[in-house]
Design an enzyme around this catalytic site. Sequence first.
Site, PDB file in Angstrom:
ATOM      1  N   CYS A  70      63.515  26.826 -10.453  1.00 11.82           N
ATOM      2  CA  CYS A  70      62.913  27.175 -11.744  1.00 11.82           C
ATOM      3  C   CYS A  70      61.541  27.802 -11.484  1.00 11.82           C
ATOM      4  O   CYS A  70      60.622  27.114 -11.031  1.00 11.82           O
ATOM      5  CB  CYS A  70      62.779  25.915 -12.589  1.00 11.82           C
ATOM      6  SG  CYS A  70      61.999  26.218 -14.179  1.00 11.82           S
ATOM      7  N   CYS A 176      63.322  34.558 -13.097  1.00 11.51           N
ATOM      8  CA  CYS A 176      63.805  33.372 -13.810  1.00 11.51           C
ATOM      9  C   CYS A 176      65.251  33.183 -13.376  1.00 11.51           C
ATOM     10  O   CYS A 176      66.038  34.138 -13.421  1.00 11.51           O
ATOM     11  CB  CYS A 176      63.724  33.589 -15.319  1.00 11.51           C
ATOM     12  SG  CYS A 176      64.568  32.305 -16.274  1.00 11.51           S
TER      13      CYS A 176
HETATM   14  N1  DGL Z   1      65.323  29.016 -15.152  1.00 11.86           N
HETATM   15  C1  DGL Z   1      63.954  28.775 -15.324  1.00 11.86           C
HETATM   16  C2  DGL Z   1      63.060  29.729 -14.564  1.00 11.86           C
HETATM   17  O1  DGL Z   1      63.436  30.133 -13.475  1.00 11.86           O
HETATM   18  C3  DGL Z   1      63.457  28.326 -16.678  1.00 11.86           C
HETATM   19  C4  DGL Z   1      63.913  29.047 -17.877  1.00 11.86           C
HETATM   20  C5  DGL Z   1      63.523  28.308 -19.135  1.00 11.86           C
HETATM   21  O2  DGL Z   1      63.796  27.105 -19.206  1.00 11.86           O
HETATM   22  O3  DGL Z   1      62.949  28.956 -20.022  1.00 11.86           O
HETATM   23  O4  DGL Z   1      61.978  30.045 -14.970  1.00 11.86           O
END
Ligand code: DGL
Length: 216
Positions: A70, A176
Site C-alpha cells: 500500500c 497505488c
Molecule cells: N492500494 C493502496 C495504495 O497503494 C491504497 C488505496 C486506498 O485505500 O485508497 O495506495
Amino acid sequence: MKIGVFDSGVGGQSVVNAIQKALPEHQVIYKSDSKNVPYGNKTIDDIHKLVLPILNTLSNLGCEVIVIACNTVSTNLIEELRKEINIPLIAMEPMVKPAVKLTKTGTIAVCATPRTLSSKRYNKLKQYYAKETKVIEPDCSDWSYMIESNTIDQQKIKKLTKYVCNQGADVIVLGCTHYHWIEEDIKQIASNYATVLQPELPVIKQLKKVIAGLAA
Ligand code: DGL
C-alpha cells in the site's frame, strides 16, 4: 517462511499473486481492511490507527516479514511503523527514480491516492530525483473506490491516460496497488506513447534479499 502482506483492499491481492508466483515455497498470509477501504482520502492519524493492529495480527500469526502493499501507508507511515513492529517491513512507493531515468520527453505521470501525493516521502522523492522532470499528477482520487467496488469505468481510465500522454508523459507510474488491476488497460491505451511502471518486481527482489538475510 510465513510472509505477511497488507493493503487496505484488493490492491494487495495483485501483489500477493506476484509473490506467490515468484516464491511458491513460502506461505503468504494476506490481510486487508475491507471495512475501512479506501485509505487514500483518510488522515494519516486515522490510517495509523487502522493499520497498526492489522500488522500486529500478521506478526502474531508468525509472519517473519511483512510487505506493505500500500503506497498510501508506506509513504506516510513507514518510519513510525518500523519502530512499532519488530519484524522487517517492506515498503512500496511510487517509482519516481526509475521513471525519471526512463523518460525521454522529460515528462512523467504519477497516478496515486491524494494521501500518497501529499506525503513527505513522495515529495522528497520528487525533489531529489525529479527536479528537472515535469511530473503530472492526474486526479485519481476515486480510482481505488472504483476498483474496490468493481465499478471500473473504462471511459474514465481512457480519458485520463490519453490526457497524460497528450501532455507529453512517456512514463506512467502506478503509485497505488489498486491500479495494478487496470495496468493492462492503461498499457493498451498508452501503448504507442508511454511505458507503465509498477513496483511488484523490485519489491519481490527486496523480499528475496530480506528472506535470505533472515535465513542466514
Ligand atoms: N492500494 C493502496 C495504495 O497503494 C491504497 C488505496 C486506498 O485505500 O485508497 O495506495
